[in-house]
Design a protein around this motif. Structure first.
Motif, PDB file in Angstrom:
ATOM      1  N   LEU A   1      31.778  -8.787  95.261  1.00 21.71           N
ATOM      2  CA  LEU A   1      30.057  -8.212  95.609  1.00 21.71           C
ATOM      3  C   LEU A   1      30.045  -7.739  94.636  1.00 21.71           C
ATOM      4  CD1 LEU A   1      28.878  -8.429  98.254  1.00 21.71           C
ATOM      5  CD2 LEU A   1      30.376  -6.662  98.628  1.00 21.71           C
ATOM      6  N   LEU A   2      30.518  -6.505  93.717  1.00 18.45           N
ATOM      7  CA  LEU A   2      29.437  -6.466  93.060  1.00 18.45           C
ATOM      8  C   LEU A   2      28.939  -6.922  91.837  1.00 18.45           C
ATOM      9  CD1 LEU A   2      28.611  -2.674  92.526  1.00 18.45           C
ATOM     10  CD2 LEU A   2      30.413  -2.695  90.506  1.00 18.45           C
ATOM     11  N   GLY A   3      29.385  -7.896  92.244  1.00 17.65           N
ATOM     12  CA  GLY A   3      28.610  -8.518  90.209  1.00 17.65           C
ATOM     13  C   GLY A   3      27.387  -9.300  91.250  1.00 17.65           C
ATOM     14  N   PHE A   4      27.419 -10.123  92.486  1.00 16.56           N
ATOM     15  CA  PHE A   4      26.278 -10.199  92.770  1.00 16.56           C
ATOM     16  C   PHE A   4      25.040  -9.446  93.165  1.00 16.56           C
ATOM     17  CE2 PHE A   4      24.884 -11.739  97.250  1.00 16.56           C
ATOM     18  CZ  PHE A   4      23.993 -12.948  96.866  1.00 16.56           C
ATOM     19  N   ILE A   5      25.522  -8.244  93.960  1.00 15.89           N
ATOM     20  CA  ILE A   5      24.835  -7.226  94.162  1.00 15.89           C
ATOM     21  C   ILE A   5      24.200  -6.760  92.982  1.00 15.89           C
ATOM     22  CG2 ILE A   5      24.481  -4.694  94.898  1.00 15.89           C
ATOM     23  CD1 ILE A   5      24.606  -6.917  97.400  1.00 15.89           C
ATOM     24  N   ALA A   6      24.240  -6.832  91.587  1.00 21.30           N
ATOM     25  CA  ALA A   6      24.144  -6.659  90.579  1.00 21.30           C
ATOM     26  C   ALA A   6      23.424  -7.323  90.094  1.00 21.30           C
ATOM     27  CB  ALA A   6      24.872  -5.926  89.323  1.00 21.30           C
ATOM     28  N   THR A   7      22.635  -8.574  90.672  1.00 26.81           N
ATOM     29  CA  THR A   7      22.318  -8.863  90.046  1.00 26.81           C
ATOM     30  C   THR A   7      20.946  -9.308  91.023  1.00 26.81           C
ATOM     31  OG1 THR A   7      22.940 -11.374  91.741  1.00 26.81           O
ATOM     32  CG2 THR A   7      24.056 -10.825  89.352  1.00 26.81           C
ATOM     33  N   LYS A   8      20.794  -9.088  92.630  1.00 23.90           N
ATOM     34  CA  LYS A   8      19.605  -8.873  92.734  1.00 23.90           C
ATOM     35  C   LYS A   8      19.273  -7.983  92.944  1.00 23.90           C
ATOM     36  CE  LYS A   8      20.902 -12.702  94.663  1.00 23.90           C
ATOM     37  NZ  LYS A   8      20.022 -14.023  93.648  1.00 23.90           N
ATOM     38  N   LEU A   9      19.583  -6.967  92.138  1.00 23.11           N
ATOM     39  CA  LEU A   9      19.316  -5.758  92.011  1.00 23.11           C
ATOM     40  C   LEU A   9      17.862  -5.492  91.330  1.00 23.11           C
ATOM     41  CD1 LEU A   9      21.529  -2.856  91.042  1.00 23.11           C
ATOM     42  CD2 LEU A   9      20.651  -2.932  93.882  1.00 23.11           C
ATOM     43  N   PRO A  10      16.476  -4.588  92.449  1.00 23.32           N
ATOM     44  CA  PRO A  10      15.155  -4.617  91.558  1.00 23.32           C
ATOM     45  C   PRO A  10      15.550  -3.679  90.015  1.00 23.32           C
ATOM     46  CG  PRO A  10      15.110  -3.125  93.711  1.00 23.32           C
ATOM     47  CD  PRO A  10      16.710  -4.491  92.880  1.00 23.32           C
TER      48      PRO A  10
ATOM     49  N   VAL B   1      20.175  -6.938 100.453  1.00 25.52           N
ATOM     50  CA  VAL B   1      21.022  -6.317  98.904  1.00 25.52           C
ATOM     51  C   VAL B   1      21.841  -5.038  99.884  1.00 25.52           C
ATOM     52  CG1 VAL B   1      20.700  -5.508  97.013  1.00 25.52           C
ATOM     53  CG2 VAL B   1      19.816  -6.857  97.268  1.00 25.52           C
ATOM     54  N   PHE B   2      21.058  -4.018 100.706  1.00 28.66           N
ATOM     55  CA  PHE B   2      20.805  -3.225 100.986  1.00 28.66           C
ATOM     56  C   PHE B   2      22.714  -2.817 102.174  1.00 28.66           C
ATOM     57  CE2 PHE B   2      20.891   0.784 103.892  1.00 28.66           C
ATOM     58  CZ  PHE B   2      21.248   1.820 102.571  1.00 28.66           C
TER      59      PHE B   2
ATOM     60  N   LEU C   1      26.230   4.876  94.973  1.00 30.95           N
ATOM     61  CA  LEU C   1      25.416   4.830  93.612  1.00 30.95           C
ATOM     62  C   LEU C   1      24.355   3.709  94.062  1.00 30.95           C
ATOM     63  CD1 LEU C   1      26.689   6.239  90.431  1.00 30.95           C
ATOM     64  CD2 LEU C   1      25.420   7.077  91.899  1.00 30.95           C
ATOM     65  N   VAL C   2      24.798   2.577  93.894  1.00 32.39           N
ATOM     66  CA  VAL C   2      23.913   1.646  94.250  1.00 32.39           C
ATOM     67  C   VAL C   2      23.217   2.181  95.945  1.00 32.39           C
ATOM     68  CG1 VAL C   2      23.561  -1.470  95.258  1.00 32.39           C
ATOM     69  CG2 VAL C   2      25.384  -0.284  93.312  1.00 32.39           C
ATOM     70  N   CYS C   3      23.870   2.258  97.115  1.00 34.54           N
ATOM     71  CA  CYS C   3      23.024   2.363  97.986  1.00 34.54           C
ATOM     72  C   CYS C   3      21.992   3.658  97.749  1.00 34.54           C
ATOM     73  CB  CYS C   3      24.185   2.807  99.222  1.00 34.54           C
ATOM     74  SG  CYS C   3      25.404   1.916  99.874  1.00 34.54           S
ATOM     75  N   VAL C   4      22.874   4.740  96.956  1.00 33.32           N
ATOM     76  CA  VAL C   4      21.484   6.062  96.597  1.00 33.32           C
ATOM     77  C   VAL C   4      20.427   5.054  95.965  1.00 33.32           C
ATOM     78  CG1 VAL C   4      21.257   7.472  95.308  1.00 33.32           C
ATOM     79  CG2 VAL C   4      22.997   7.207  97.064  1.00 33.32           C
ATOM     80  N   PHE C   5      20.457   4.107  95.220  1.00 31.25           N
ATOM     81  CA  PHE C   5      19.580   3.590  94.448  1.00 31.25           C
ATOM     82  C   PHE C   5      18.661   2.518  94.861  1.00 31.25           C
ATOM     83  CE2 PHE C   5      17.865  -0.295  91.956  1.00 31.25           C
ATOM     84  CZ  PHE C   5      17.238   0.606  91.117  1.00 31.25           C
ATOM     85  N   LEU C   6      19.205   2.145  95.959  1.00 28.62           N
ATOM     86  CA  LEU C   6      18.598   1.548  96.661  1.00 28.62           C
ATOM     87  C   LEU C   6      17.566   2.098  98.068  1.00 28.62           C
ATOM     88  CD1 LEU C   6      20.969  -1.545  97.733  1.00 28.62           C
ATOM     89  CD2 LEU C   6      18.698  -1.426  96.533  1.00 28.62           C
ATOM     90  N   ILE C   7      18.330   2.725  98.414  1.00 28.83           N
ATOM     91  CA  ILE C   7      17.372   4.379  99.420  1.00 28.83           C
ATOM     92  C   ILE C   7      15.707   4.468  98.637  1.00 28.83           C
ATOM     93  CG2 ILE C   7      16.872   5.908 100.349  1.00 28.83           C
ATOM     94  CD1 ILE C   7      20.275   5.607 101.077  1.00 28.83           C
TER      95      ILE C   7
END
Length: 182
Positions: free
Chosen positions: A67-76, A91-92, A163-169
């Motif tokens: 899941l982290l690998g998939f989400i990492a490819t979709k992060l802006p 992504v969030f 950290l990913v959630c904070v980045f997306l916020i």
């Protein structure tokens, strides 16, 4: 007239006889034999809990990593104008799912650790009766165990997902305000 020896009555009688023979057999055993049998049962439970612990941990690790690998490819990564709101929401939501998955993993590790510790402590109590001076669990040196490392790994995933959630916020706020990268 009815007979007193129906097949059901005979089955009950056989069960009672088997239980009586079993208790008679156990009465003939000395304390050491009983302790050894109990120790075997406890070590079987330790083996079972250990197998379940590692199997569960492997599944959580693979699920989190995938899941982290998939989400990492979709992060802006650069311009937020090129990412749609729908993609950002997706992504969030995936990141929240990953965070919950890591938290569930950590909770299941704590639950499994409780049972493993419980069985090991019982084995330590039975061990002197079963083996006199022999030590299997008693006085074993404690070190950084693989179970602790697995617990730290789950905490690492909780941190990464947070950290990913904070980045997306921050990305939501950035996109909502139409801010531009200089």
């Amino acid at each position: 007239s009815q007979t007193l020896f129906t097949p059901a009555h005979l089955r009950v009688t056989q069960t009672v006889r088997q239980q009586q023979l079993k208790s008679l057999h156990m009465a003939k055993l000395n304390n050491s034999d009983v302790a050894i049998r109990r120790f075997q049962i406890i070590t079987g439970l330790i083996q079972y809990e250990g197998t379940v612990f590692w199997s569960r941990s492997q599944h959580y690790l693979v699920a989190n990593a995938a899941l982290l690998g998939f989400i990492a490819t979709k992060l802006p990564t650069t311009d937020l104008d090129c990412i749609t709101w729908a993609n950002l929401y997706t992504v969030f939501i995936g990141s929240i799912g990953g965070l919950l998955l890591a938290i569930f993993w950590n909770r299941s590790l704590k639950s499994a650790e409780y049972y493993l510790t419980r069985w090991i402590n019982i084995a330590k109590d039975i061990e002197p009766l079963a083996f006199d001076e022999g030590e299997v669990f008693r006085n074993a040196k404690s070190s950084a165990s693989a179970r602790k490392i697995t617990n730290y790994t789950s905490l690492l995933f909780i941190t990464m997902w947070s950290l990913v959630c904070v980045f997306l916020i921050i990305c939501f706020i950035w996109k909502f305000n139409n801010w531009k990268i200089l």
